[in-house]
Design an enzyme around this catalytic site. Structure first.
Site, PDB file in Angstrom:
ATOM      1  N   SER A 153       0.855  -1.184   0.000  1.00 31.80           N
ATOM      2  CA  SER A 153       0.000   0.000   0.000  1.00 31.80           C
ATOM      3  C   SER A 153       0.891   1.234   0.000  1.00 31.80           C
ATOM      4  O   SER A 153       2.067   1.153   0.392  1.00 31.80           O
ATOM      5  CB  SER A 153      -0.858  -0.012   1.273  1.00 31.80           C
ATOM      6  OG  SER A 153      -1.395   1.265   1.531  1.00 31.80           O
ATOM      7  N   TYR A 166      -3.294   0.406  10.207  1.00 34.61           N
ATOM      8  CA  TYR A 166      -3.102  -0.049   8.818  1.00 34.61           C
ATOM      9  C   TYR A 166      -1.691   0.314   8.331  1.00 34.61           C
ATOM     10  O   TYR A 166      -1.009  -0.505   7.697  1.00 34.61           O
ATOM     11  CB  TYR A 166      -4.179   0.602   7.959  1.00 34.61           C
ATOM     12  CG  TYR A 166      -4.256   0.126   6.524  1.00 34.61           C
ATOM     13  CD1 TYR A 166      -4.940  -1.045   6.190  1.00 34.61           C
ATOM     14  CD2 TYR A 166      -3.684   0.862   5.484  1.00 34.61           C
ATOM     15  CE1 TYR A 166      -5.038  -1.470   4.856  1.00 34.61           C
ATOM     16  CE2 TYR A 166      -3.784   0.452   4.160  1.00 34.61           C
ATOM     17  CZ  TYR A 166      -4.466  -0.711   3.853  1.00 34.61           C
ATOM     18  OH  TYR A 166      -4.565  -1.117   2.536  1.00 34.61           O
TER      19      TYR A 166
HETATM   20  P1  NAP Z   1     -11.853  -5.728  -0.267  1.00 37.86           P
HETATM   21  O1  NAP Z   1     -12.648  -5.363  -1.462  1.00 37.86           O
HETATM   22  O2  NAP Z   1     -12.399  -5.420   1.087  1.00 37.86           O
HETATM   23  O3  NAP Z   1     -11.480  -7.288  -0.380  1.00 37.86           O
HETATM   24  C1  NAP Z   1     -10.739  -7.944   0.612  1.00 37.86           C
HETATM   25  C2  NAP Z   1     -11.330  -9.307   0.836  1.00 37.86           C
HETATM   26  O4  NAP Z   1     -10.584  -9.992   1.877  1.00 37.86           O
HETATM   27  C3  NAP Z   1     -12.786  -9.222   1.345  1.00 37.86           C
HETATM   28  O5  NAP Z   1     -13.601 -10.144   0.664  1.00 37.86           O
HETATM   29  C4  NAP Z   1     -12.616  -9.565   2.828  1.00 37.86           C
HETATM   30  O6  NAP Z   1     -13.780 -10.060   3.452  1.00 37.86           O
HETATM   31  C5  NAP Z   1     -11.515 -10.604   2.757  1.00 37.86           C
HETATM   32  N1  NAP Z   1     -10.988 -10.869   4.092  1.00 37.86           N
HETATM   33  C6  NAP Z   1     -10.956 -10.004   5.148  1.00 37.86           C
HETATM   34  N2  NAP Z   1     -10.476 -10.629   6.241  1.00 37.86           N
HETATM   35  C7  NAP Z   1     -10.198 -11.896   5.856  1.00 37.86           C
HETATM   36  C8  NAP Z   1      -9.708 -13.016   6.556  1.00 37.86           C
HETATM   37  N3  NAP Z   1      -9.405 -12.940   7.859  1.00 37.86           N
HETATM   38  N4  NAP Z   1      -9.550 -14.190   5.895  1.00 37.86           N
HETATM   39  C9  NAP Z   1      -9.873 -14.272   4.561  1.00 37.86           C
HETATM   40  N5  NAP Z   1     -10.367 -13.243   3.860  1.00 37.86           N
HETATM   41  C10 NAP Z   1     -10.527 -12.060   4.498  1.00 37.86           C
HETATM   42  O7  NAP Z   1     -10.400  -5.026  -0.316  1.00 37.86           O
HETATM   43  P2  NAP Z   1      -9.522  -4.579  -1.571  1.00 37.86           P
HETATM   44  O8  NAP Z   1      -9.676  -3.120  -1.727  1.00 37.86           O
HETATM   45  O9  NAP Z   1      -9.756  -5.494  -2.711  1.00 37.86           O
HETATM   46  O10 NAP Z   1      -8.065  -4.814  -0.968  1.00 37.86           O
HETATM   47  C11 NAP Z   1      -7.283  -5.958  -1.254  1.00 37.86           C
HETATM   48  C12 NAP Z   1      -5.869  -5.719  -0.712  1.00 37.86           C
HETATM   49  O11 NAP Z   1      -5.311  -4.568  -1.343  1.00 37.86           O
HETATM   50  C13 NAP Z   1      -5.818  -5.444   0.786  1.00 37.86           C
HETATM   51  O12 NAP Z   1      -4.666  -6.037   1.337  1.00 37.86           O
HETATM   52  C14 NAP Z   1      -5.711  -3.938   0.858  1.00 37.86           C
HETATM   53  O13 NAP Z   1      -5.105  -3.510   2.053  1.00 37.86           O
HETATM   54  C15 NAP Z   1      -4.860  -3.669  -0.348  1.00 37.86           C
HETATM   55  N6  NAP Z   1      -4.979  -2.290  -0.852  1.00 37.86           N
HETATM   56  C16 NAP Z   1      -6.155  -1.808  -1.309  1.00 37.86           C
HETATM   57  C17 NAP Z   1      -6.232  -0.501  -1.791  1.00 37.86           C
HETATM   58  C18 NAP Z   1      -7.500   0.108  -2.338  1.00 37.86           C
HETATM   59  O14 NAP Z   1      -7.482   1.308  -2.670  1.00 37.86           O
HETATM   60  N7  NAP Z   1      -8.583  -0.616  -2.456  1.00 37.86           N
HETATM   61  C19 NAP Z   1      -5.081   0.301  -1.769  1.00 37.86           C
HETATM   62  C20 NAP Z   1      -3.898  -0.231  -1.286  1.00 37.86           C
HETATM   63  C21 NAP Z   1      -3.849  -1.523  -0.840  1.00 37.86           C
HETATM   64  P3  NAP Z   1     -14.668  -9.009   4.331  1.00 37.86           P
HETATM   65  O15 NAP Z   1     -15.241  -8.028   3.358  1.00 37.86           O
HETATM   66  O16 NAP Z   1     -15.683  -9.908   4.957  1.00 37.86           O
HETATM   67  O17 NAP Z   1     -13.744  -8.348   5.324  1.00 37.86           O
END
Ligand code: NAP
Length: 262
Positions: A153, A166
């Site tokens: 990130s 975070y």
């Molecule tokens: P997202 O849409 O919330 O998807 C993450 C998925 O992981 C969700 O389905 C979530 O389920 C699941 N999850 C959460 N806790 C878990 C656990 N203990 N075991 C298994 N699965 C679990 O998030 P995203 O935006 O795609 O992010 C994906 C990654 O990219 C993350 O590591 C995030 O920090 C990183 N990231 C995202 C962004 C951004 O702008 N979106 C930017 C930088 C980095 P729940 O919804 O039930 O929690």
């Protein structure tokens, strides 16, 4: 120096970046970035193992990719629970690629942040990468090949108010990535980070509809916009492929230039 005439011709990109014959596990891939990366790796030829904590979401994601003709299975487990991970992965077969993608936010001012919010974010964003990789890497070491990609990130480098948990987790994940690279490079395993900028997903859903935050992101990002999950696919395929066989311990930011700007 070898004369240019006797150097082997470079492989065509279609071969160099192909993931045919590879099996990849992506955590938290029931939706968002993880799901899009799964689709992208599958399109590049990989067989996919999806994971999510939510069984219904996982089932839907697996069904969608199967309908599109991709070889996909699902494993429902909580990435913070060591015993669940080990049980779920026991019969998954050899994994060539692991993407530690599951992540959460629990925002709160640092001075009043509940310990639960601190701990949960550290567990899901940092400790999970240690636990899942620890379960997967012995097979990679035995086969002398493996690609590990940790979802980093911008908060590996910079922070904002209310996300100290975070930022601490992602900063730790950056160094865990480098530690993996240093420790397992001798086994021909490459561990790298993929660092998205601000991407439209469920995680950022409340931010994208907040006009003030939306204005801030558009002004702060040289590209002048939010990113889309599909814009991360090329980097994930690259880091998963033979094209990245000598790339190790790097964090590749895909952020529309945000980190470069003051
Ligand atoms: P997202 O849409 O919330 O998807 C993450 C998925 O992981 C969700 O389905 C979530 O389920 C699941 N999850 C959460 N806790 C878990 C656990 N203990 N075991 C298994 N699965 C679990 O998030 P995203 O935006 O795609 O992010 C994906 C990654 O990219 C993350 O590591 C995030 O920090 C990183 N990231 C995202 C962004 C951004 O702008 N979106 C930017 C930088 C980095 P729940 O919804 O039930 O929690």
């Amino acid at each position: 120096m070898t004369p240019p005439s006797s150097t082997p011709l470079p492989e065509p990109a279609s071969e160099l970046f192909s993931l045919r014959g590879r099996r990849a596990l992506i955590t938290g891939s029931g939706q968002g970035i993880g799901f899009t990366l799964a689709r992208g790796l599958a399109a590049a030829g990989a067989e996919l193992v999806l994971n999510d904590i939510d069984p219904v979401r996982l089932e839907q994601a697996v069904a969608t990719l199967k309908q599109e003709g991709f070889p996909v299975t699902g494993r429902c487990f909580d990435v913070t629970k060591s015993a669940e991970i080990d049980a779920a992965l026991a019969e998954v077969g050899p994994l060539n690629i692991l993407i530690n993608n599951a992540g959460i936010h629990r925002r709160a001012p640092l001075e009043s942040m509940p310990l639960e919010a601190w701990q949960a974010v550290l567990d899901v964003n940092l400790t999970s990468a240690f636990l899942v990789t620890r379960a997967v890497v012995p097979g990679m070491i035995r086969r002398r090949a493996g690609k590990i990609i940790n979802l980093c990130s911008l908060n590996c480098e910079v922070s904002r108010p209310t996300i100290a948990n975070y930022a601490a987790a992602k900063g730790g994940l950056k160094m865990l990535t480098r530690a993996m690279a240093v420790e397992w490079g001798k086994h021909n395993i490459q561990a790298n980070g993929l660092g998205p900028g601000y991407i439209r997903t469920a995680m950022t859903g409340t931010l994208t509809v907040d006009p003030e935050f939306d204005r801030f992101i558009r002004a702060r990002t040289p590209a002048g916009r939010w990113g889309e999950p599909k814009e991360l696919v090329g980097t994930a395929v690259f880091l998963s492929s033979r094209a990245a066989d000598f790339v190790n311990g790097q964090i590749l930011y895909v952020d529309g230039g945000l980190l470069a700007a003051l």
